[in-house]
Design a protein around this motif. Structure first.
Motif, PDB file in Angstrom:
ATOM      1  N   PHE A 120     -17.744  87.065  32.032  1.00 16.31           N
ATOM      2  CA  PHE A 120     -17.638  86.108  30.922  1.00 16.31           C
ATOM      3  C   PHE A 120     -17.898  84.678  31.408  1.00 16.31           C
ATOM      4  O   PHE A 120     -18.525  83.873  30.710  1.00 16.31           O
ATOM      5  N   LEU A 121     -17.445  84.383  32.607  1.00 14.62           N
ATOM      6  CA  LEU A 121     -17.579  83.028  33.144  1.00 14.62           C
ATOM      7  C   LEU A 121     -18.968  82.741  33.696  1.00 14.62           C
ATOM      8  O   LEU A 121     -19.454  81.609  33.622  1.00 14.62           O
ATOM      9  N   THR A 122     -19.618  83.747  34.271  1.00  9.31           N
ATOM     10  CA  THR A 122     -20.812  83.487  35.076  1.00  9.31           C
ATOM     11  C   THR A 122     -22.100  84.139  34.602  1.00  9.31           C
ATOM     12  O   THR A 122     -23.183  83.743  35.049  1.00  9.31           O
ATOM     13  N   LYS A 123     -22.012  85.150  33.733  1.00 16.69           N
ATOM     14  CA  LYS A 123     -23.215  85.920  33.425  1.00 16.69           C
ATOM     15  C   LYS A 123     -23.520  85.941  31.943  1.00 16.69           C
ATOM     16  O   LYS A 123     -22.620  85.908  31.098  1.00 16.69           O
ATOM     17  N   ASP A 124     -24.846  86.016  31.628  1.00 18.93           N
ATOM     18  CA  ASP A 124     -25.273  86.185  30.250  1.00 18.93           C
ATOM     19  C   ASP A 124     -24.966  87.601  29.814  1.00 18.93           C
ATOM     20  O   ASP A 124     -24.914  88.528  30.613  1.00 18.93           O
ATOM     21  N   ASN A 125     -24.780  87.764  28.494  1.00 14.86           N
ATOM     22  CA  ASN A 125     -24.517  89.100  27.956  1.00 14.86           C
ATOM     23  C   ASN A 125     -25.760  89.971  28.087  1.00 14.86           C
ATOM     24  O   ASN A 125     -26.863  89.510  27.848  1.00 14.86           O
ATOM     25  N   GLN A 167     -22.394  79.455  39.065  1.00 13.68           N
ATOM     26  CA  GLN A 167     -22.952  79.839  37.774  1.00 13.68           C
ATOM     27  C   GLN A 167     -22.083  79.414  36.604  1.00 13.68           C
ATOM     28  O   GLN A 167     -22.521  79.476  35.450  1.00 13.68           O
ATOM     29  N   ILE A 168     -20.879  78.955  36.890  1.00 15.02           N
ATOM     30  CA  ILE A 168     -20.017  78.438  35.825  1.00 15.02           C
ATOM     31  C   ILE A 168     -20.677  77.250  35.138  1.00 15.02           C
ATOM     32  O   ILE A 168     -20.485  77.016  33.936  1.00 15.02           O
ATOM     33  N   SER A 169     -21.482  76.507  35.886  1.00 15.64           N
ATOM     34  CA  SER A 169     -22.170  75.344  35.311  1.00 15.64           C
ATOM     35  C   SER A 169     -23.078  75.731  34.153  1.00 15.64           C
ATOM     36  O   SER A 169     -23.395  74.893  33.294  1.00 15.64           O
ATOM     37  N   ASP A 170     -23.523  76.984  34.128  1.00 15.25           N
ATOM     38  CA  ASP A 170     -24.399  77.458  33.055  1.00 15.25           C
ATOM     39  C   ASP A 170     -23.622  78.152  31.946  1.00 15.25           C
ATOM     40  O   ASP A 170     -24.227  78.766  31.059  1.00 15.25           O
ATOM     41  N   ASN A 171     -22.284  78.054  31.990  1.00 16.20           N
ATOM     42  CA  ASN A 171     -21.495  78.646  30.923  1.00 16.20           C
ATOM     43  C   ASN A 171     -21.811  77.947  29.602  1.00 16.20           C
ATOM     44  O   ASN A 171     -21.914  76.711  29.552  1.00 16.20           O
ATOM     45  N   PRO A 172     -21.985  78.705  28.508  1.00 14.35           N
ATOM     46  CA  PRO A 172     -22.366  78.105  27.224  1.00 14.35           C
ATOM     47  C   PRO A 172     -21.437  77.002  26.743  1.00 14.35           C
ATOM     48  O   PRO A 172     -21.877  76.076  26.069  1.00 14.35           O
ATOM     49  N   LYS A 173     -20.143  77.076  27.091  1.00 11.88           N
ATOM     50  CA  LYS A 173     -19.207  76.038  26.653  1.00 11.88           C
ATOM     51  C   LYS A 173     -19.563  74.691  27.265  1.00 11.88           C
ATOM     52  O   LYS A 173     -19.538  73.648  26.587  1.00 11.88           O
TER      53      LYS A 173
END
Length: 406
Positions: free
Chosen positions: A401-406, A225-231
């Motif tokens: 913070f790394l893997t999940k949406d707020n 899920q890091i691939s979907d991190n906003p950065k």
């Protein structure tokens, strides 16, 4: 009437207390944080940019009046009005719009990343406050226990079942805990101010922290899920924007077509039966602009290609960094979980040992040195447990913070 008023005030105070949960603090931070507001404004500005770059160049309108009239067969020219519009090569405006849309999406990704980072900062500070609160309570409790030991030792001193050395050792330990308590309280006060400033509110606002954290060991975090991190999504959108900008630049290097119309005002001649006497002039026009002697377009394309390579390299580096943070956080999370379980066992063992020593009081002399040592160990284990609980929650927040949406 007074009773009803008191009940109402108490009810409102209860609601206020209940409202101050971690989720409420996160909500307050997201609404008040100036950095998030600034990024929001940038995002809205980027959306307006899409409209700007998709618009045609300005239409040119000119009006002229002949100071010296030009005679024609049908009469003198009095004035002329012209209108022209340049048209970019087919697909140029569309490519610019798509580039601007990707840039706007990158700003939105930046907003989402900043929000995740803000939430991590709020959670980290919140659980540091939890740690300090718990340390304060534990130190106060242990100071009270040492006061009890001191009274007991003084009583035993009168009965010659303890020595003044025992009393002094207890007092020295109590003084040490009082010193630690003072330090913790100072840190707690400073941390509350930092927390309120993080929420962008009055630094003297009341901060309520939970008494116990709910440790959930079944949390499963997927590294993919890091691939979907906003950065990372932001970098991908910036690369796409650069590619579309390169396409637009390539099309700008192609001919530009212009269409226009000239309208001339003709004065009637004083000639009878003149065909088309005073007939105005209408002249459609087409112009073509060729960038024959400019290398700026090819140079700009080269710049954008290098920019894309830089973004791609940055993306790879950022992904590796996020993976490293993930692995470290996961390892610390696991270590904290083991530490919590270990400290609980140690605390129970120390409590059992203390009970054994106190039980001996009924039949024989109390070994105050051993009792003090056990009490110190128990406090040490209690403090370690609190630290591990804080660490667990912070590492859990880092993984979120790394893997999940707020």
């Amino acid at each position: 009437m007074k009773i009803n008023l008191i009940v109402m005030i108490a009810f409102l105070l209860t609601l206020t207390v209940k409202a101050q949960s971690l989720n409420d603090y996160l909500q307050i931070a997201s609404e008040n944080n100036p950095e998030l507001k600034a990024i929001q404004y940038k995002y809205e500005s980027a959306l307006e940019k899409v409209v700007e770059v998709g618009s045609l160049p300005n239409t040119t309108i000119s009006v002229g009046y002949f100071a010296q009239e030009v005679e024609t067969r049908v009469g003198a020219q009095k004035a002329k009005i012209s209108a022209s519009q340049m048209l970019p090569w087919f697909g140029t405006l569309n490519a610019k719009q798509e580039s601007a849309q990707f840039n706007a999406a990158a700003q939105l990704n930046n907003y989402e990343f900043a929000k995740r980072k803000l939430f991590l900062d709020v959670k980290t500070t919140y659980f540091e406050l939890f740690e300090l609160n718990q340390k304060e309570q534990l130190l106060v409790e242990n100071i009270e226990i040492l006061k009890t030991f001191e009274s007991l030792a003084l009583n035993e001193l009168e009965n010659n079942r303890s020595t003044m050395v025992d009393v002094l050792k207890i007092r020295m330990e109590k003084n040490e805990l009082l010193n630690q308590l003072s330090t913790v309280q100072e840190n707690l006060s400073a941390k509350k101010i930092a927390f309120n400033l993080l929420l962008n509110r009055d630094e003297k606002s009341t901060v309520l922290v939970v008494e116990n954290v709910n440790i959930i060991y079944s949390e499963d975090f997927n590294k993919e899920q890091i691939s979907d991190n906003p950065k990372l999504l932001q970098l991908e959108n910036l690369k796409n924007a650069s590619e579309k900008s390169e396409l637009a630049t390539k099309k700008e290097g192609l001919p530009t077509i212009g269409i226009g119309l000239d309208y001339g005002f003709i004065e009637n001649r004083a000639v009878e039966n003149l065909a088309d006497n005073g007939k105005d002039i209408v002249m459609p026009m087409v112009t073509v602009s060729f960038p024959l002697f400019s290398k700026k377009y090819s140079s700009k394309q080269k710049q954008l290609q290098l920019e894309q390579k830089a973004i791609e390299t940055t993306k790879v580096n950022t992904y590796n960094q996020l993976q490293t943070v993930f692995e470290n956080a996961k390892s610390k999370l696991s270590n904290s979980k083991v530490s919590i379980a270990t400290q609980i066992k140690n605390i129970n063992e120390a409590e059992s040992a203390k009970k054994v020593l106190l039980a001996a009081y009924e039949t024989s002399k109390i070994d105050f040195e051993q009792l003090l040592e056990i009490q110190q160990l128990q406090l040490k284990f209690q403090l370690k447990k609190v630290i591990s609980e804080k660490e667990y929650e912070i590492q859990k927040s880092t993984l979120e913070f790394l893997t999940k949406d707020n």
